[in-house]
Design an enzyme around this catalytic site. Structure first.
Site, PDB file in Angstrom:
ATOM      1  N   ASP A 299       5.001   0.452   9.896  1.00 27.09           N
ATOM      2  CA  ASP A 299       4.420   0.198   8.593  1.00 27.09           C
ATOM      3  C   ASP A 299       5.465   0.596   7.548  1.00 27.09           C
ATOM      4  O   ASP A 299       6.472   1.249   7.833  1.00 27.09           O
ATOM      5  CB  ASP A 299       3.100   0.968   8.422  1.00 27.09           C
ATOM      6  CG  ASP A 299       2.221   0.354   7.351  1.00 27.09           C
ATOM      7  OD1 ASP A 299       1.013   0.620   7.345  1.00 27.09           O
ATOM      8  OD2 ASP A 299       2.752  -0.423   6.518  1.00 27.09           O
TER       9      ASP A 299
HETATM   10  C1  GLC Z   1       1.359  -1.411   3.664  1.00 22.97           C
HETATM   11  C2  GLC Z   1       0.148  -1.373   4.567  1.00 22.97           C
HETATM   12  C3  GLC Z   1       0.167  -2.408   5.644  1.00 22.97           C
HETATM   13  C4  GLC Z   1       0.863  -3.657   5.149  1.00 22.97           C
HETATM   14  C5  GLC Z   1       2.308  -3.298   4.894  1.00 22.97           C
HETATM   15  C6  GLC Z   1       3.074  -4.489   4.309  1.00 22.97           C
HETATM   16  O1  GLC Z   1       1.797  -0.123   3.355  1.00 22.97           O
HETATM   17  O2  GLC Z   1      -0.165  -0.127   5.162  1.00 22.97           O
HETATM   18  O3  GLC Z   1      -1.194  -2.671   6.021  1.00 22.97           O
HETATM   19  O4  GLC Z   1       0.785  -4.686   6.135  1.00 22.97           O
HETATM   20  O5  GLC Z   1       2.463  -2.176   4.043  1.00 22.97           O
HETATM   21  O6  GLC Z   1       2.564  -4.810   3.065  1.00 22.97           O
END
Ligand code: GLC
Length: 755
Positions: A299
């Site tokens: 993430d």
């Molecule tokens: C964010 C979220 C995740 C998302 C990613 C890209 O922090 O936790 O769910 O897919 O970043 O945007």
């Protein structure tokens, strides 16, 4: 020279020339053979490049500044948050994202040494341009196939917008409504959640994720993120292996079994380690037990956060820990590109570990057709687009109508009044019902005001906004370029004059209330479960008028609203119903459609009662542990609860051999949909404590007045099973109770013994 000309011509057409001996460019070759051939040709720099996902965003890393890195093969993926500076929501037909995608892709495919295409990911959670109900809302339909339909529409729009990959489905199990991300989950029950996320994978990927109308999916956030303590996002999570196995992992296992291509590791800790460095979950379980063969992306910035957690001492150690654990690609932070080459040179990282991560990423790129079709797919013609758009909006309305939950009705609904006052900030709003995580959404094309005027064309609808949906941007202290500022809570009240005018003319009030959608989704936890801004004052002011009230609550999470429950004559929990939410609500209020939604998450009486979910474990003192200062202890409205415009009678459940049976009768005067829910409870389980009740079957029944249907569920071992700490599915011998009920808190069960 001839070969180069041919290659250039084919590449220009978006495909790959098959050079002599270049097996990886030959689509007729088996994927694994193409992977090995390409891997064998790659330099260490090119391998590390595949493990890195960058961002093309004017403010962070302008697209143009990354052309050289793409040309050198130093970037394997983009999270395409790219927009032109100052241009925020661009119609995907406006092709900003398409143009950015193809500009970068052309460099990767035609100017880099090996021509490995980039993979562009984006958060298409509940629609791309046409926004469907949020997952928590759509789960209330108790009809998982609707997710498959919805995500297929989303996949097509995402491809047209230039995306190659979506960061969905979110497979977390909701545990605490203070956590803003419950709106992305499919609720508090792992069984319903598992059915819904598997349907989402099917909708996104279909039988072949490389198809032009499908898109590779990404199950997230692996794993246990929703147990963030206090419902505070990014907080510590403490859950046992037993709860991990029998709650959090259940939906992920279903999404993996449905063939999801990728996984996103989560921000939280698992057994004291940042999930991005947890070999136990990312390798032992995901690959060792489940045989997952795709790749894992971290993430946002999570590899770096292993340092912030105080777990890795520096970027090099964070990179080693995450890669060894099984996290293949790094999103946004740069510890892989900045450290891995040096770590390998110093003998602190094995090239075999790195090769395996590259192999997984290449495998997905081959499997999802990127080498054969690297560029954004052609937009359909205007007529086809128009037909698609009509179908997508019709589907979104159908989903919304089935997801909205009626929790109270003292007979005021369906509405027959001729003079209706529509009061509240959501009456003429075009964005709140869209909810959070709304990708490239357009605004709603109609408002509730429009839709009620159309539904009650022979009457009169008077609109009074009354107040704003919120009165502050947030009470959090906002760091804005280092300048800390806290938004003072304004005391903006309600516009009594306009409300009085509307009340004076009305026989009945429809109060369109909600929770500021900007207080839902990621990094939006709340310490209270109230309406936002001055809406409670507005509700109480209108209730003091004595007029009958139909209250509509649109929110990203269950809200605890005692005075609304008490004083309104009818209450809809509408969640975040999407771009056709207004049309669905008008159809339900007018009686053109009958409500059939059932709560996918319990509604607590008060924030002080949390956590409140139906599937809590038994305790050693059933019925004890009460709050001295609260008369009622359980949920106000439990999981699975919802009313319709008729009534149903469920006979006591009986056991016939290993089959649970029950009769359901429509005892009202109107056709309606009953949702028969099978709950099972084990008397004893020698491997660990289990919930008093667990949902293990559901069936929707459309019944005419007076009609009776028999419902039967087989109580086979898979229905009774639990997961032990080694990951094995087991069924304990002993006494069980089974109940077929209208919700998780009612029904008359029967017991049986499983020898
Ligand atoms: C964010 C979220 C995740 C998302 C990613 C890209 O922090 O936790 O769910 O897919 O970043 O945007």
């Amino acid at each position: 020279m001839q070969k180069i000309l041919i290659a250039a011509a084919v590449a220009a057409a978006g495909g790959f020339a098959t050079g002599a001996g270049e097996i990886y460019r030959d689509a007729s070759q088996p994927v694994e053979r193409r992977v090995e051939d390409l891997l064998g040709r790659m330099t260490l720099d090119e391998k590390i490049g595949q493990l890195y996902q960058s961002i093309a965003e004017p403010d962070w890393r302008p697209m143009e500044g990354q052309f050289d890195a793409v040309r050198k093969g130093e970037i394997g993926s983009f999270i395409n948050l790219y927009r032109e500076k100052g241009v925020d929501r661009v119609d995907w037909r406006g092709t900003v994202s398409r143009r950015c995608h193809d500009t970068l892709q052309k460099i990767a495919v035609e100017q880099s040494r090996l021509g490995i295409p980039l993979i562009f990911g984006h958060d298409v959670i509940h629609g791309c341009y046409t926004i469907f109900p949020s997952p928590l809302t759509l789960a209330c339909a108790f009809e998982p196939d609707l997710f498959e339909t919805a995500q297929h529409f989303a996949a097509r729009e995402a491809r047209w917008a230039g995306y190659d990959w979506t960061f969905a489905p979110m497979c977390d199990t909701a545990r605490d409504p203070r956590w803003g991300r419950v709106m992305e989950t499919c609720g508090e029950d792992p069984y319903l959640n598992a059915l819904c996320v598997a349907a989402q994978v099917r909708g996104f990927q279909g039988a072949d994720a490389s198809a032009a109308d499908r898109i590779p999916a990404c199950m997230k956030h692996f794993v246990g993120y929703s147990d963030s303590m206090g419902g505070r996002d990014y907080n510590i999570t403490e859950c046992s292996e037993w709860t991990l196995r029998n709650l959090h992992l259940i939906p992920f296992r279903a999404a993996a079994a449905a063939g999801v291509e990728t996984v996103m590791s989560s921000f939280n800790t698992v057994d004291g380690r940042p999930a991005v460095t947890s070999r136990h979950t990312l390798t032992d379980i995901l690959r060792g037990e489940w045989g997952f063969s795709g790749f894992v992306v971290s993430d946002w910035n999570a590899v770096h956060e292993a340092i912030e957690w105080g777990y890795a001492k520096d970027g090099a150690e964070a990179a080693r820990m995450a890669l060894r654990a099984g996290n293949d690609m790094e999103m946004f932070s740069r510890h892989y590109p900045d450290n891995l080459k040096g770590e390998i040179a110093a003998g602190r990282m094995e090239i075999g570990v790195l090769d395996e991560a590259v192999r997984r990423i290449l495998r997905v790129k081959f499997r999802t057709g990127l080498f054969e079709r690297p560029y954004a797919i052609e937009l359909p013609g205007d007529e086809a687009l128009k037909a698609f758009d009509a179908c997508a909006h019709e589907a979104a309305k159908n989903c919304a109508a089935k997801s909205i939950v009626l929790v109270k009705n003292n007979g005021v609904l369906p509405l027959k009044a001729k003079k209706i006052a529509l009061i509240g900030p959501l009456g003429d709003d075009r964005r709140e019902m869209i909810g959070a995580w709304d990708a490239r959404s357009e605004a709603c094309r109609t408002t509730l005001f429009d839709e009620l005027k159309a539904a009650f064309a022979d009457g009169e609808v008077i609109m009074a906004k009354g107040c704003a949906v919120n009165t502050v941007a947030s009470v959090q202290t906002k760091e804005d370029g280092g300048k800390a500022e806290s938004a003072a809570t304004s005391t903006a009240g309600i516009d009594k004059e306009s409300v009085d005018r509307a009340l004076a003319l009305a026989e009945v009030v429809v109060l369109a209330l909600g929770e500021d959608r900007n207080w839902t989704g990621e990094n939006h936890s709340r310490s209270r479960l109230t309406l936002t801004g001055a809406q409670q004052d507005l509700f109480d002011y209108v209730a003091d008028s004595g007029k009958p009230i139909v209250a509509i609550v649109c929110s990203g999470r269950p809200l605890a609203l005692p005075s609304v429950w008490e004083r309104a004559d009818a209450v809809f929990y509408a969640g975040q119903p999407g771009c056709e939410g207004a049309a669905a609500l008008a159809a339900l209020i007018s009686g053109k459609l009958s409500p059939e939604g059932r709560l996918s998450m319990s509604v607590p009486r008060d924030v002080g009662h949390l956590p409140v979910f139906y599937n809590s474990y038994r305790t050693g003192r059933p019925g004890s542990g009460r709050y001295d200062d609260a008369f009622e202890q359980d949920a106000k409205y439990p999981f699975g609860y919802g009313l319709t415009y008729t009534t149903f009678a469920f006979s006591p459940t009986r056991i016939d051999g290993r089959t649970a049976k029950c009769e359901v009768t429509n005892t009202g005067a109107r056709e309606g949909v009953a949702v028969a829910q099978l709950y099972v409870g084990a008397a004893a389980c020698p491997d660990g404590v289990r919930p008093r009740r667990e949902l293990r079957g559901l069936r929707k029944l459309s019944l005419r007045p007076g009609q009776t249907a028999q419902v039967a569920f087989e109580l086979d071992d898979a229905v009774l099973a639990y997961t032990d700490r080694s990951g094995a599915l087991k069924t304990a011998c002993g006494r069980y109770e089974a109940v077929i009920a209208p919700d998780s808190a009612s029904g008359s069960g029967a017991s049986f013994v499983r020898e």
